[in-house]
Scaffold this active site. Structure first.
Site, PDB file in Angstrom:
ATOM      1  N   ARG A   1       2.784   1.978   5.778  1.00 44.22           N
ATOM      2  CA  ARG A   1       2.604   3.283   6.417  1.00 44.22           C
ATOM      3  C   ARG A   1       1.192   3.787   6.135  1.00 44.22           C
ATOM      4  NH1 ARG A   1       5.223   9.308   5.438  1.00 44.22           N
ATOM      5  NH2 ARG A   1       3.831   9.225   3.647  1.00 44.22           N
TER       6      ARG A   1
ATOM      7  N   HIS B   1      -4.452   1.920   9.746  1.00 42.85           N
ATOM      8  CA  HIS B   1      -5.406   2.905  10.303  1.00 42.85           C
ATOM      9  C   HIS B   1      -6.556   3.226   9.342  1.00 42.85           C
ATOM     10  CE1 HIS B   1      -3.893   7.146   8.795  1.00 42.85           C
ATOM     11  NE2 HIS B   1      -4.047   6.311   7.801  1.00 42.85           N
TER      12      HIS B   1
ATOM     13  N   GLY C   1       0.855  -1.194   0.000  1.00 45.97           N
ATOM     14  CA  GLY C   1       0.000   0.000   0.000  1.00 45.97           C
ATOM     15  C   GLY C   1       0.885   1.236   0.000  1.00 45.97           C
TER      16      GLY C   1
HETATM   17  C1  LIG Z   1      -3.400   6.470   3.234  1.00 40.85           C
HETATM   18  S1  LIG Z   1      -2.701   5.897   1.746  1.00 40.85           S
HETATM   19  C2  LIG Z   1      -1.041   5.563   2.267  1.00 40.85           C
HETATM   20  C3  LIG Z   1      -0.062   5.526   1.128  1.00 40.85           C
HETATM   21  C4  LIG Z   1       1.407   5.330   1.563  1.00 40.85           C
HETATM   22  N1  LIG Z   1       1.597   4.125   2.335  1.00 40.85           N
HETATM   23  C5  LIG Z   1       1.925   6.527   2.324  1.00 40.85           C
HETATM   24  O1  LIG Z   1       2.130   6.433   3.528  1.00 40.85           O
HETATM   25  O2  LIG Z   1       2.104   7.600   1.708  1.00 40.85           O
HETATM   26  C6  LIG Z   1      -3.441   4.303   1.577  1.00 40.85           C
HETATM   27  C7  LIG Z   1      -2.972   3.484   0.392  1.00 40.85           C
HETATM   28  O3  LIG Z   1      -3.633   2.210   0.417  1.00 40.85           O
HETATM   29  C8  LIG Z   1      -3.924   1.840  -0.922  1.00 40.85           C
HETATM   30  N2  LIG Z   1      -5.008   0.842  -0.923  1.00 40.85           N
HETATM   31  C9  LIG Z   1      -6.307   1.030  -0.572  1.00 40.85           C
HETATM   32  N3  LIG Z   1      -6.980  -0.127  -0.681  1.00 40.85           N
HETATM   33  C10 LIG Z   1      -6.093  -1.062  -1.107  1.00 40.85           C
HETATM   34  C11 LIG Z   1      -6.186  -2.468  -1.388  1.00 40.85           C
HETATM   35  N4  LIG Z   1      -7.348  -3.118  -1.229  1.00 40.85           N
HETATM   36  N5  LIG Z   1      -5.069  -3.115  -1.781  1.00 40.85           N
HETATM   37  C12 LIG Z   1      -3.884  -2.440  -1.941  1.00 40.85           C
HETATM   38  N6  LIG Z   1      -3.724  -1.116  -1.679  1.00 40.85           N
HETATM   39  C13 LIG Z   1      -4.830  -0.438  -1.274  1.00 40.85           C
HETATM   40  C14 LIG Z   1      -4.317   3.153  -1.564  1.00 40.85           C
HETATM   41  O4  LIG Z   1      -4.252   3.076  -2.977  1.00 40.85           O
HETATM   42  C15 LIG Z   1      -3.306   4.110  -0.955  1.00 40.85           C
HETATM   43  O5  LIG Z   1      -2.136   4.200  -1.726  1.00 40.85           O
END
Ligand SMILES: C[S@@+](CC[C@H](N)C(=O)[O-])C[C@H]1O[C@@H](n2cnc3c(N)ncnc32)[C@H](O)[C@@H]1O
Length: 442
Positions: free
Chosen positions: A320, A324, A261
């Site tokens: 990261r 949450h 993610g």
């Molecule tokens: C709050 S952002 C955090 C991004 C990064 N880790 C950072 O700290 O900048 C949440 C991330 O989770 C990804 N995400 C949401 N649902 C997901 C899923 N089912 N599988 C993989 N990634 C997912 C989103 O695309 C996004 O990039």
């Protein structure tokens, strides 16, 4: 109700707060010197350097002591306006950002007259002057002379090339108008209020007529422009960099590190900068990975982490601001999927904001860790630092409103980990955020 303190004790408390302001200011100056010196009001921000844990620690005491001190000395109505007037400042900031005023003022050290800015942005000059002047009081833009406005340190980051402008756009765009609006009504709703599902959040309540049963990340798939802005916004989040408080630099060459993610690669790029000899993999939803590829240089593997395991046998899995985003049941599924991919020596680093826990010598997963307690503020500060410790508590509301999710204490994460056959190894304190290191239980 607590026993009333004597007048003498109240005065003594205010002087103790002032002493904490003085000592924390010295600590903050020392921390800035480590990074090249204290910035001025007019300076452009110094690159994308992450704040050191020492600076964050000093600012936590400074915010806490100064705001508690002024709260005590101000009349109650004025204290209330501090919170109740926040939407005014937020509306002004959103308007200036959407109008790209910082772009227009870029390269104009003498600033520009409001009539000129109005002509360029299509906004009416009288209203625009009110908006910009209000922001100058918060050190965002400066009024060079009457009705002439220029950029400064606070406005420079609102230029559209800077991801901070995307962060403001996200927070004051969909996060406010669809996430935080109507919170009272949504929480009262018999269907949405009690439900813990992601698609029954305040955000989902606000979009229910147009998009029934839709959670935030599914809504983004239908709104590519906002999705793009959200991904850029995440790269602006500049708290302590993981390599400032976890020993990334001393990991042996060829250690495998998988960012699950990881968005478009903001955090992973910093890990690469701290240790160029790591073998790095970025995983996220397929369309996000495609955008990440433009940043180059990692191994890119798409994933839906609620459905499948990440790349197998990595030394370190890192997440990261992921756990949450999810209610407990889905967060457990995500952890179980990661557990499937782990080898006995693998570690999972859960990097999130951490809710404070009481300093009663309690343990996480039975393992004492002295660095893990943030309810240790020196009196007369509130034990959890009050205004200086607001970030995890404010974001707790933000992820609740957007996703029905929550921030967690170390123990909360350890409890989830147990259900996924993982155990607590260590807590790494990044001050505002922290890393909870987990390993396989069996
Ligand atoms: C709050 S952002 C955090 C991004 C990064 N880790 C950072 O700290 O900048 C949440 C991330 O989770 C990804 N995400 C949401 N649902 C997901 C899923 N089912 N599988 C993989 N990634 C997912 C989103 O695309 C996004 O990039």
């Amino acid at each position: 109700m607590s026993k009333a303190t004597s007048i003498d004790q109240r005065e003594a408390d205010i002087r103790s707060l002032l002493a904490l302001v003085n000592s924390s200011v010295e600590d903050a100056i020392a921390a800035w010197k480590e990074k090249g010196g204290v910035p001025g009001l007019g300076d452009a921000p110094a690159g994308d350097k992450s704040p050191s844990p020492a600076l964050l620690r000093a600012i936590r005491v400074l915010d806490s002591a100064s705001q508690q001190m002024t709260f005590l000395l101000r009349p109650t109505f004025l204290n209330l306006t501090n919170v109740a007037f926040m939407p005014i400042e937020a509306a002004a900031l959103r308007t200036a950002t959407e109008a790209k005023i910082a772009d227009f003022l870029d390269g104009k050290p003498k600033g520009a007259h409001v009539d000129e800015i109005a002509k360029k942005t299509g906004l009416p000059p009288f209203e625009l002057a009110c908006i910009l002047r209000c922001l100058t009081m918060k050190h965002i833009f400066r009024e060079v002379s009457k009705d002439v406005f220029g950029n400064n340190r606070g406005s420079y980051v609102l230029r559209s090339v800077d991801p901070n402008s995307a962060f403001v756009g996200f927070m004051l765009g969909e996060a406010s108008s669809l996430g935080l609006a109507n919170m009272y009504e949504a929480l009262h709703d018999p269907e949405y209020g009690p439900s813990l599902e992601s698609k029954r959040s305040v955000f989902s309540y606000n979009i229910r007529k147009e998009y029934p049963n839709t959670a935030l990340f599914d809504w983004y798939l239908k709104h590519p422009e906002q999705h793009e802005r959200f991904n850029r916004a995440m790269t602006a989040v500049n708290l302590a960099n993981v390599s400032d408080f976890y020993p990334v630099a001393s990991l042996p060459p060829d250690t495998t590190w998988c960012d699950i993610g990881g968005g478009i690669g903001g955090p992973l790029a910093k890990v690469a900068g701290a240790n160029p000899k790591l073998r790095l993999t970025l995983q996220d939803l397929p369309n996000v990975i495609e955008r990440g590829k433009e940043q180059g240089r990692f191994n890119f593997v798409p994933i839906d982490f609620t459905e499948e395991a990440p790349v197998e046998g990595q030394d370190i899995y890192y997440m990261r601001f992921i756990v949450h985003d999810w209610p407990d049941d889905v967060a457990t599924v995500i952890l179980k999927n990661i557990r499937k991919a782990m080898k006995p020596s693998s570690r999972l680093l859960v990097h999130d904001l951490v809710l404070p826990t009481p300093s009663d010598g309690s343990t996480a997963g039975g393992t004492k860790n002295s660095a893990m307690n943030s309810m240790d503020a020196p009196p007369p500060l509130l034990p959890n630092y009050g205004a200086g410790g607001i970030l995890p508590l404010a974001l707790d509301i933000n992820v609740m409103a957007l996703l029905n999710a929550k921030e967690r204490s170390i123990d909360d994460v350890v409890q989830l980990a147990k259900q996924a056959d993982m155990k607590f190894v260590q807590f790494w304190d990044g001050v505002e955020s922290g890393v909870i290191e987990l390993g396989p239980m069996h």
